[in-house]
Design a protein around this motif. Structure first.
Motif, PDB file in Angstrom:
ATOM      1  N   MET A 216       0.817  -1.209   0.000  1.00  0.00           N
ATOM      2  CA  MET A 216       0.000   0.000   0.000  1.00  0.00           C
ATOM      3  C   MET A 216       0.855   1.265   0.000  1.00  0.00           C
ATOM      4  O   MET A 216       0.475   2.285  -0.572  1.00  0.00           O
ATOM      5  CB  MET A 216      -0.932   0.001   1.216  1.00  0.00           C
ATOM      6  CG  MET A 216      -1.881   1.196   1.269  1.00  0.00           C
ATOM      7  SD  MET A 216      -3.104   1.054   2.601  1.00  0.00           S
ATOM      8  CE  MET A 216      -2.024   1.143   4.047  1.00  0.00           C
ATOM      9  N   SER A 217       2.022   1.204   0.625  1.00  0.00           N
ATOM     10  CA  SER A 217       2.883   2.377   0.675  1.00  0.00           C
ATOM     11  C   SER A 217       3.452   2.728  -0.694  1.00  0.00           C
ATOM     12  O   SER A 217       3.862   3.866  -0.925  1.00  0.00           O
ATOM     13  CB  SER A 217       4.028   2.154   1.670  1.00  0.00           C
ATOM     14  OG  SER A 217       4.916   1.157   1.194  1.00  0.00           O
ATOM     15  N   GLU A 218       3.484   1.757  -1.598  1.00  0.00           N
ATOM     16  CA  GLU A 218       3.936   2.002  -2.974  1.00  0.00           C
ATOM     17  C   GLU A 218       3.378   0.889  -3.866  1.00  0.00           C
ATOM     18  O   GLU A 218       4.070  -0.073  -4.162  1.00  0.00           O
ATOM     19  CB  GLU A 218       5.457   2.034  -3.067  1.00  0.00           C
ATOM     20  CG  GLU A 218       5.959   2.495  -4.421  1.00  0.00           C
ATOM     21  CD  GLU A 218       7.475   2.419  -4.559  1.00  0.00           C
ATOM     22  OE1 GLU A 218       7.968   2.692  -5.658  1.00  0.00           O
ATOM     23  OE2 GLU A 218       8.155   2.072  -3.564  1.00  0.00           O
ATOM     24  N   PRO A 219       2.124   1.025  -4.310  1.00  0.00           N
ATOM     25  CA  PRO A 219       1.505  -0.039  -5.093  1.00  0.00           C
ATOM     26  C   PRO A 219       2.242  -0.383  -6.376  1.00  0.00           C
ATOM     27  O   PRO A 219       2.130  -1.502  -6.872  1.00  0.00           O
ATOM     28  CB  PRO A 219       0.105   0.524  -5.395  1.00  0.00           C
ATOM     29  CG  PRO A 219      -0.147   1.526  -4.318  1.00  0.00           C
ATOM     30  CD  PRO A 219       1.187   2.118  -4.016  1.00  0.00           C
ATOM     31  N   ALA A 220       2.994   0.561  -6.908  1.00  0.00           N
ATOM     32  CA  ALA A 220       3.685   0.323  -8.182  1.00  0.00           C
ATOM     33  C   ALA A 220       5.105  -0.187  -7.994  1.00  0.00           C
ATOM     34  O   ALA A 220       5.873  -0.247  -8.955  1.00  0.00           O
ATOM     35  CB  ALA A 220       3.708   1.603  -9.015  1.00  0.00           C
ATOM     36  N   GLN A 221       5.464  -0.599  -6.770  1.00  0.00           N
ATOM     37  CA  GLN A 221       6.860  -0.937  -6.514  1.00  0.00           C
ATOM     38  C   GLN A 221       7.332  -2.140  -7.324  1.00  0.00           C
ATOM     39  O   GLN A 221       8.470  -2.153  -7.811  1.00  0.00           O
ATOM     40  CB  GLN A 221       7.100  -1.179  -5.023  1.00  0.00           C
ATOM     41  CG  GLN A 221       6.257  -2.260  -4.406  1.00  0.00           C
ATOM     42  CD  GLN A 221       6.518  -2.413  -2.921  1.00  0.00           C
ATOM     43  OE1 GLN A 221       7.626  -2.738  -2.503  1.00  0.00           O
ATOM     44  NE2 GLN A 221       5.500  -2.163  -2.099  1.00  0.00           N
ATOM     45  N   GLN A 222       6.476  -3.150  -7.491  1.00  0.00           N
ATOM     46  CA  GLN A 222       6.896  -4.318  -8.271  1.00  0.00           C
ATOM     47  C   GLN A 222       7.041  -3.968  -9.749  1.00  0.00           C
ATOM     48  O   GLN A 222       7.971  -4.432 -10.421  1.00  0.00           O
ATOM     49  CB  GLN A 222       5.889  -5.453  -8.093  1.00  0.00           C
ATOM     50  CG  GLN A 222       5.801  -5.983  -6.667  1.00  0.00           C
ATOM     51  CD  GLN A 222       7.150  -6.450  -6.131  1.00  0.00           C
ATOM     52  OE1 GLN A 222       7.893  -7.137  -6.823  1.00  0.00           O
ATOM     53  NE2 GLN A 222       7.466  -6.060  -4.916  1.00  0.00           N
ATOM     54  N   THR A 223       6.128  -3.130 -10.260  1.00  0.00           N
ATOM     55  CA  THR A 223       6.246  -2.662 -11.645  1.00  0.00           C
ATOM     56  C   THR A 223       7.514  -1.844 -11.816  1.00  0.00           C
ATOM     57  O   THR A 223       8.229  -1.976 -12.823  1.00  0.00           O
ATOM     58  CB  THR A 223       5.016  -1.816 -12.018  1.00  0.00           C
ATOM     59  OG1 THR A 223       3.832  -2.601 -11.849  1.00  0.00           O
ATOM     60  CG2 THR A 223       5.108  -1.335 -13.461  1.00  0.00           C
ATOM     61  N   ARG A 224       7.797  -1.006 -10.833  1.00  0.00           N
ATOM     62  CA  ARG A 224       9.020  -0.187 -10.890  1.00  0.00           C
ATOM     63  C   ARG A 224      10.271  -1.065 -10.932  1.00  0.00           C
ATOM     64  O   ARG A 224      11.206  -0.798 -11.694  1.00  0.00           O
ATOM     65  CB  ARG A 224       9.078   0.746  -9.672  1.00  0.00           C
ATOM     66  CG  ARG A 224      10.380   1.498  -9.509  1.00  0.00           C
ATOM     67  CD  ARG A 224      10.327   2.445  -8.338  1.00  0.00           C
ATOM     68  NE  ARG A 224       9.990   1.797  -7.092  1.00  0.00           N
ATOM     69  CZ  ARG A 224      10.851   1.105  -6.350  1.00  0.00           C
ATOM     70  NH1 ARG A 224      12.109   0.952  -6.771  1.00  0.00           N
ATOM     71  NH2 ARG A 224      10.478   0.560  -5.214  1.00  0.00           N
TER      72      ARG A 224
END
Length: 254
Positions: A216-224
């Protein structure tokens, strides 16, 4: 660009607020060892269970105003499932995860307004949260009846106590080797009443919850991270061609 800068500023402000409200150097026990949180970032079943725990147990007091319910679709939860299982009566699927509790009531009940948890996992780290949620114990001297080994004299009650059960902390008198002062040394927990989960299952549930907080703190972290790999590969190939082009250009020049 203005919208992007505004979002970044909001994340920074929320992170600072969460850190300041949740813990201070006077309360955090820096000497208590932290357990390593399992890495479930790629486990959708774990993240979905963590989202369910967050809505059922955390969202009563803590908001997550930077997260919308419909973003949970990124975890493989359909809109119908969100509306059926994760929404409160008055909420809409496009709403942010806010709480109905008024700030004045929260301050009266807990001594401070519970912090927004949108970026709590970034303000701290997963190991701290994982250990904190597994370190509550009964303490009748506290207003809530609970205390915590990681955060001494915490204002937050143990909302997961039915899952973990009730336990007390055991201490022994000891002497500080550096100062010679008498201190209380923590030696373990004693289970008073069992919970609905076994200790192993409870630790697994907390790991799911912490994994969701991290997502939740960075939903796009895996995409990044995935994009980062491709960017590095592209730069590596580009560097190779640039090196060979440079060599071809200068080979006949002495």
């Amino acid at each position: 660009m203005k919208k992007l800068l505004s979002t970044l500023a909001l994340f920074g402000a929320a992170s600072t607020m969460a850190f300041a409200l949740m813990v201070s150097p006077a309360h955090a026990d820096e000497n208590f060892p932290l357990d390593r949180a399992p890495d479930n970032a790629d486990n959708f079943a774990s993240l979905q269970h963590g989202a369910q725990l967050f809505v059922n147990y955390c969202l009563n007091c803590h908001s997550a105003n930077l997260m919308r319910y419909n973003r949970l679709q990124d975890l493989g939860i359909s809109q119908k499932e969100i509306e059926k299982n994760l929404l409160f009566t008055t909420d809409k699927v496009g709403n942010t995860m806010s709480v109905a509790m008024r700030p004045d009531d929260a301050k009266a009940w807990f001594g401070a307004q519970p912090p927004d948890l949108s970026v709590e996992a970034r303000a701290r780290n997963k190991d701290w949260l994982y250990t904190y949620l597994r370190s509550f114990y009964r303490d009748d001297t506290r207003p809530t009846g609970w205390n915590n080994m990681v955060y001494d004299n915490v204002s937050m009650p143990h909302v997961l106590w039915q899952l973990q059960g009730q336990r007390t902390a055991k201490f022994e008198d000891d002497t500080d080797e550096r100062t010679g002062e008498k201190i209380r040394k923590f030696v373990g927990y004693q289970q008073v009443t069992p919970g609905t989960m076994s200790p192993v299952d409870y630790d697994s549930a907390v790991a799911d919850l912490v994994s969701y907080l991290s997502w939740m703190s960075e939903p796009a972290q895996q995409t990044r991270k995935r994009l980062g790999v491709w960017v590095l590969m592209f730069l590596g190939i580009l560097s190779f061609f640039a090196w060979r082009l440079n060599a071809a250009y200068w080979k006949d020049i002495k």
